[in-house]
Design a protein around this motif. Sequence first.
Motif, PDB file in Angstrom:
ATOM      1  N   LEU A 110       0.817  -1.204   0.000  1.00 52.19           N
ATOM      2  CA  LEU A 110       0.000   0.000   0.000  1.00 52.19           C
ATOM      3  C   LEU A 110       0.853   1.257   0.000  1.00 52.19           C
ATOM      4  CD1 LEU A 110      -2.965  -0.809   2.433  1.00 52.19           C
ATOM      5  CD2 LEU A 110      -3.067  -0.436  -0.025  1.00 52.19           C
ATOM      6  N   SER A 111       1.927   1.254   0.771  1.00 47.72           N
ATOM      7  CA  SER A 111       2.806   2.429   0.797  1.00 47.72           C
ATOM      8  C   SER A 111       3.475   2.653  -0.558  1.00 47.72           C
ATOM      9  CB  SER A 111       3.858   2.271   1.889  1.00 47.72           C
ATOM     10  OG  SER A 111       4.677   1.133   1.645  1.00 47.72           O
ATOM     11  N   PHE A 112       3.857   1.575  -1.232  1.00 47.61           N
ATOM     12  CA  PHE A 112       4.447   1.724  -2.569  1.00 47.61           C
ATOM     13  C   PHE A 112       3.429   2.276  -3.556  1.00 47.61           C
ATOM     14  CE2 PHE A 112       7.306  -2.111  -1.456  1.00 47.61           C
ATOM     15  CZ  PHE A 112       8.127  -1.282  -0.716  1.00 47.61           C
ATOM     16  N   MET A 113       2.196   1.770  -3.502  1.00 44.81           N
ATOM     17  CA  MET A 113       1.172   2.234  -4.432  1.00 44.81           C
ATOM     18  C   MET A 113       0.813   3.699  -4.188  1.00 44.81           C
ATOM     19  SD  MET A 113       0.419  -0.166  -6.586  1.00 44.81           S
ATOM     20  CE  MET A 113       2.184  -0.502  -6.555  1.00 44.81           C
ATOM     21  N   ILE A 114       0.663   4.066  -2.925  1.00 41.57           N
ATOM     22  CA  ILE A 114       0.323   5.462  -2.611  1.00 41.57           C
ATOM     23  C   ILE A 114       1.444   6.398  -3.044  1.00 41.57           C
ATOM     24  CG2 ILE A 114      -0.130   7.062  -0.726  1.00 41.57           C
ATOM     25  CD1 ILE A 114      -1.526   4.772   0.737  1.00 41.57           C
ATOM     26  N   PHE A 115       2.675   6.003  -2.771  1.00 38.34           N
ATOM     27  CA  PHE A 115       3.815   6.834  -3.178  1.00 38.34           C
ATOM     28  C   PHE A 115       3.896   6.941  -4.699  1.00 38.34           C
ATOM     29  CE2 PHE A 115       8.231   7.164  -4.550  1.00 38.34           C
ATOM     30  CZ  PHE A 115       8.627   8.321  -3.890  1.00 38.34           C
ATOM     31  N   GLY A 116       3.693   5.829  -5.399  1.00 35.27           N
ATOM     32  CA  GLY A 116       3.804   5.844  -6.852  1.00 35.27           C
ATOM     33  C   GLY A 116       2.726   6.670  -7.520  1.00 35.27           C
ATOM     34  N   TRP A 117       1.465   6.538  -7.075  1.00 35.82           N
ATOM     35  CA  TRP A 117       0.377   7.276  -7.719  1.00 35.82           C
ATOM     36  C   TRP A 117       0.394   8.750  -7.355  1.00 35.82           C
ATOM     37  CZ3 TRP A 117      -1.940   5.528 -11.756  1.00 35.82           C
ATOM     38  CH2 TRP A 117      -2.112   4.161 -11.945  1.00 35.82           C
ATOM     39  N   GLN A 118       0.986   9.105  -6.225  1.00 36.69           N
ATOM     40  CA  GLN A 118       1.063  10.513  -5.854  1.00 36.69           C
ATOM     41  C   GLN A 118       2.221  11.240  -6.541  1.00 36.69           C
ATOM     42  OE1 GLN A 118       1.195  10.837  -1.591  1.00 36.69           O
ATOM     43  NE2 GLN A 118      -1.027  10.787  -1.379  1.00 36.69           N
ATOM     44  N   ASN A 119       3.320  10.549  -6.775  1.00 33.65           N
ATOM     45  CA  ASN A 119       4.525  11.223  -7.269  1.00 33.65           C
ATOM     46  C   ASN A 119       4.868  10.867  -8.714  1.00 33.65           C
ATOM     47  OD1 ASN A 119       5.721  12.497  -4.602  1.00 33.65           O
ATOM     48  ND2 ASN A 119       5.119  10.422  -4.069  1.00 33.65           N
ATOM     49  N   ASN A 120       4.627   9.625  -9.125  1.00 33.75           N
ATOM     50  CA  ASN A 120       5.013   9.189 -10.466  1.00 33.75           C
ATOM     51  C   ASN A 120       3.836   8.516 -11.166  1.00 33.75           C
ATOM     52  OD1 ASN A 120       7.777   9.958 -10.050  1.00 33.75           O
ATOM     53  ND2 ASN A 120       8.096   8.058  -8.914  1.00 33.75           N
ATOM     54  N   TYR A 121       2.719   9.253 -11.293  1.00 31.86           N
ATOM     55  CA  TYR A 121       1.533   8.631 -11.880  1.00 31.86           C
ATOM     56  C   TYR A 121       1.717   8.314 -13.356  1.00 31.86           C
ATOM     57  CZ  TYR A 121       0.679  13.564 -12.982  1.00 31.86           C
ATOM     58  OH  TYR A 121       0.821  14.862 -13.407  1.00 31.86           O
ATOM     59  N   ASN A 122       2.517   9.115 -14.079  1.00 31.52           N
ATOM     60  CA  ASN A 122       2.800   8.791 -15.480  1.00 31.52           C
ATOM     61  C   ASN A 122       3.564   7.479 -15.602  1.00 31.52           C
ATOM     62  OD1 ASN A 122       1.553  11.082 -16.561  1.00 31.52           O
ATOM     63  ND2 ASN A 122       3.387  12.327 -16.253  1.00 31.52           N
ATOM     64  N   HIS A 123       4.496   7.286 -14.687  1.00 32.95           N
ATOM     65  CA  HIS A 123       5.264   6.038 -14.674  1.00 32.95           C
ATOM     66  C   HIS A 123       4.374   4.856 -14.317  1.00 32.95           C
ATOM     67  CE1 HIS A 123       8.832   3.539 -14.316  1.00 32.95           C
ATOM     68  NE2 HIS A 123       8.448   3.161 -13.113  1.00 32.95           N
ATOM     69  N   MET A 124       3.418   5.058 -13.410  1.00 33.17           N
ATOM     70  CA  MET A 124       2.503   3.988 -13.027  1.00 33.17           C
ATOM     71  C   MET A 124       1.561   3.633 -14.173  1.00 33.17           C
ATOM     72  SD  MET A 124       3.372   3.208  -9.915  1.00 33.17           S
ATOM     73  CE  MET A 124       1.983   2.285  -9.316  1.00 33.17           C
ATOM     74  N   GLU A 223       9.797  -0.294  -8.841  1.00 31.82           N
ATOM     75  CA  GLU A 223       8.907  -0.037  -9.959  1.00 31.82           C
ATOM     76  C   GLU A 223       8.166   1.287  -9.841  1.00 31.82           C
ATOM     77  OE1 GLU A 223       6.257  -3.256 -10.512  1.00 31.82           O
ATOM     78  OE2 GLU A 223       7.807  -4.674 -11.143  1.00 31.82           O
ATOM     79  N   VAL A 224       7.995   1.789  -8.620  1.00 28.11           N
ATOM     80  CA  VAL A 224       7.231   3.030  -8.429  1.00 28.11           C
ATOM     81  C   VAL A 224       8.120   4.252  -8.437  1.00 28.11           C
ATOM     82  CG1 VAL A 224       5.485   1.791  -7.118  1.00 28.11           C
ATOM     83  CG2 VAL A 224       7.348   2.897  -5.908  1.00 28.11           C
ATOM     84  N   ASN A 225       9.431   4.088  -8.643  1.00 32.77           N
ATOM     85  CA  ASN A 225      10.350   5.221  -8.644  1.00 32.77           C
ATOM     86  C   ASN A 225      10.683   5.629 -10.084  1.00 32.77           C
ATOM     87  OD1 ASN A 225      10.660   5.494  -5.827  1.00 32.77           O
ATOM     88  ND2 ASN A 225      11.928   3.667  -5.821  1.00 32.77           N
TER      89      ASN A 225
END
Length: 225
Positions: A110-124, A223-225
């Motif tokens: 959950l922490s990885f998903m929240i961090f990824g969608w908040q900061n790198n949504y294009n990458h996600m 993957e979320v960075n």
Amino acid sequence: MMTNLFSIFDPSTSYNMSLNWISSMLPLMIFPMMFWIKPSRFSMFWMLILNKLFKEFFILMNKMNTLNMLMFLSLFNLILINNFMGLYPYIFTSSSHLTFSLSLAIPLWLSFMIFGWQNNYNHMFSHMVPNGTPYILIPLMIIIENISNIIRPGTLAIRLSANMIAGHLLITLLSSTENSKSMNTLLILLMILSQCLLMILEMSVSMIQAYVFSILTTLYSNEVN
């Protein structure tokens, strides 16, 4: 004679309380003492393993800082110690329960998903459709990628718990043979040898599962960075 084969994984005790979960906290009280005494072979060997893992995590994660590396090393230590604690007689194996493994996998995911969608949504978004996918298959690939992403904490938890349960059940089946008194000496020696081999196998599985859990968690965070 135990009434149920899976009773060895029962966290309850005779006091109708789940006191067996204290086995997860025992290493935290005993293990730090090695850092306050003179260096020993065990402490030097342990630091050698951690240094090797640190270098491997550093290769896998290019942008992670040292603090995040220490988090994954601590995760490896926690799982490894709990796996080894379960190999001792009459000590509850906490890592064989989904309560333990899911408590580690779900918050991290959950922490990885929240961090990824908040900061790198294009990458996600780009991870949902692999490169070179035909246009007609893009909706199907999005569904498949989302499902594979959602089941990640479950696969992490089930992989750890199932591997720990399987080996303990084999050892319990061999040690609870009813007609052991009527067995001859050769069969008893073969049983003892098989139990020793299973114990060596369980020690290797304990290390491998801790390594796999921490490595997969590191890859998911990368993957979320």
